[in-house]
Design an enzyme around this catalytic site. Structure first.
Site, PDB file in Angstrom:
ATOM      1  N   CYS A   1       0.511  -1.213   0.174  1.00 14.10           N
ATOM      2  CA  CYS A   1       0.031  -0.046  -0.278  1.00 14.10           C
ATOM      3  C   CYS A   1       0.449   0.782  -0.203  1.00 14.10           C
ATOM      4  CB  CYS A   1      -1.307  -0.092   1.287  1.00 14.10           C
ATOM      5  SG  CYS A   1      -1.933   1.425   1.405  1.00 14.10           S
TER       6      CYS A   1
ATOM      7  N   CYS B   1      -0.694   4.064   2.016  1.00 14.85           N
ATOM      8  CA  CYS B   1      -0.411   4.295   3.342  1.00 14.85           C
ATOM      9  C   CYS B   1       0.793   4.398   4.050  1.00 14.85           C
ATOM     10  CB  CYS B   1      -0.670   2.646   4.009  1.00 14.85           C
ATOM     11  SG  CYS B   1      -2.348   1.806   3.501  1.00 14.85           S
ATOM     12  N   ASP B   2       2.201   3.643   3.391  1.00 18.62           N
ATOM     13  CA  ASP B   2       4.052   3.534   3.635  1.00 18.62           C
ATOM     14  C   ASP B   2       4.327   4.834   2.581  1.00 18.62           C
ATOM     15  OD1 ASP B   2       2.617   2.137   5.423  1.00 18.62           O
ATOM     16  OD2 ASP B   2       2.915   0.575   4.845  1.00 18.62           O
TER      17      ASP B   2
END
Ligand code: NAP
Length: 309
Positions: free
Chosen positions: A133, A136-137
Site C-alpha cells: 500500500c 499508506c506507507d
C-alpha cells in the site's frame, strides 16, 4: 434475527447496503480488517462516473458509508470466521470473533487481499520495508530508492504515487511490456523518477541488522543474471487473492478462489447467499462493476425475502 447481513464494506458492500436499506431491510454490515475495502488504499480514482475531476478513494468510500447509514444501514466491526446454513430452517449462522449472528440472507462482499511473492522472510519484513500500500506507507520513504513489483494498473499507480516521495522508483516486471491500461503505462514509463526493470523477478528480500529492508536480489528471466538493487521499501502490486475461504461448502470456487455465481445473477449455489464484487469477479475488478454487482445482489436478496414470506 437479521434479514440481510452484508459481509464487507467496499464498493460492493456499501452499494448493497444503500439498496437494501432503502428497501427497509435494515441491513447489518460486518466490516473486517480493512474497513472501506481496497479503495481506501488508493489515491485518486479517475474512472468512477460522476466525478469529472476524479475523487480520492478514501473520500469516495466515506461518502458511500454516509449514504448507507443515512438510510439505516448498521456497521459493526467484527471479523467473520465462518458462515453456515441450518438445514431445518435455512437460516444462516455467521460466526464472528465476538459471537454468532443469524440472518435470512447474506451478501458476501469481502473483496480480495493483496498477493505476495511467497519469499521466505516476507512475513517478518511486512511493515519493515515490505508493503502493498503506497498510499499508506509511501510517505515514510522520502528521498530514498524504493521498488514496485508488478506490471498492472496497480503497479503503475503505486509507482506514480511514490515519485512524490522517493528518490527513485524501480518498477520490476517479469515481462518487457506492462499489462496496465495504455494511458497509465505510458504515463508511468514517461516519468523521470521511474526506472523500469524488465523481464525480472525479485528472488530475495535482503534485510539489514535491524530487520529493515535494505536490498533486493533480482533475476533477469531472460539471461538468468542476478543483480542487487538498494531499496528501502518494496511495494508489491501483483494482484489479489479473493477473500472466500471462510465460506466452506456453501459456495463453489474457481481455480483462483473466486466465488462462482449462478450465470446472470449474483446467487451462489446456496439459496439466500449472494456474492458481489471482487470476491466473485476475476474479469472486470473495477470499483464501478463491484458497485453494480452490489446493487444486483441487494435486489436479488430483496426478491428472495419477498418470495420467502
Ligand atoms: P493485475 O492487472 O492482475 O496485474 C498484476 C501484475 O502482477 C501483472 O503485471 C502480473 O504480471 C504481475 N504478477 C502476477 N503474479 C506475479 C508474480 N508471482 N511475480 C511477479 N509478477 C506477478 O492486477 P492489478 O494491477 O492489481 O489490477 C487489478 C484490476 O484492477 C485490473 O482490472 C486493473 O485494471 C484494475 N485497476 C484499475 C485502476 C485504475 O483504473 N485506476 C487502478 C488499479 C487497478 P503479468 O503481466 O506478466 O501477468
Amino acid at each position: 434475527m437479521e434479514q440481510v447481513v452484508i459481509i464487507g464494506t467496499g464498493c460492493a458492500g456499501y452499494t448493497s447496503a444503500i439498496y437494501t436499506a432503502r428497501a427497509n431491510l435494515s441491513p447489518l454490515m460486518l466490516s473486517g480488517s480493512q474497513p472501506g475495502g481496497q479503495l481506501t488504499t488508493t489515491t485518486e480514482v479517475e474512472n468512477f462516473p460522476g466525478f469529472p475531476e476524479g475523487v480520492m478513494g478514501p473520500d469516495l468510500m466515506m461518502n458511500m458509508q454516509k449514504q448507507a447509514e443515512k438510510f439505516g444501514a448498521r456497521i459493526e466491526y467484527q471479523q467473520v470466521e465462518s458462515v453456515s446454513r441450518r438445514a431445518e430452517d435455512g437460516i444462516f449462522e455467521i460466526k464472528t470473533n465476538t459471537g454468532t449472528i443469524e440472518s435470512q440472507t447474506v451478501i458476501i462482499a469481502t473483496g480480495a487481499a493483496p498477493r505476495h511473492l511467497g519469499l521466505p522472510n516476507e512475513k517478518e519484513l511486512i511493515g519493515h520495508g515490505l508493503t502493498s500500500c503506497a498510499t499508506c506507507d509511501g510517505a515514510f520513504y522520502r528521498d530514498v530508492p524504493v521498488a514496485v513489483i508488478g506490471g498492472g494498473d496497480s503497479a503503475c499507480e503505486e509507482a506514480m504515487f511514490l515519485t512524490r516521495f522517493a528518490s527513485e522508483v524501480f518498477l520490476i516486471h517479469r515481462r518487457d511490456e506492462l499489462r496496465a491500461s495504455k494511458i497509465m503505462a505510458d504515463r508511468t514509463i514517461a516519468t523521470e523518477k521511474v526506472t523500469p526493470v524488465w523481464d525480472s523477478q525479485v528472488v530475495e528480500y535482503i534485510a539489514d541488522d535491524e530487520g529493515e529492508m535494505t536490498k533486493i536480489k533480482v533475476e533477469n528471466l531472460k539471461t538468468n543474471e542476478l543483480s542487487e538493487i538498494d531499496v528501502k521499501c518494496v511495494f508489491v502490486a501483483i494482484g489479489h487473492v479473493p477473500n472466500s475461504k471462510f465460506l466452506g461448502d456453501l459456495v463453489d470456487l474457481d481455480d483462483n478462489g473466486y466465488i462462482k455465481q449462478v450465470p446472470g445473477t449474483t446467487s451462489t449455489k446456496t439459496e439466500g447467499l449472494f456474492a458481489a464484487g471482487d470476491v466473485a469477479d476475476h474479469v472486470y475488478r473495477q470499483a464501478i462493476t463491484a458497485a453494480g454487482q452490489g446493487c444486483a445482489a441487494a435486489i436479488e436478496a430483496e426478491r428472495f425475502l419477498a418470495d420467502a414470506d
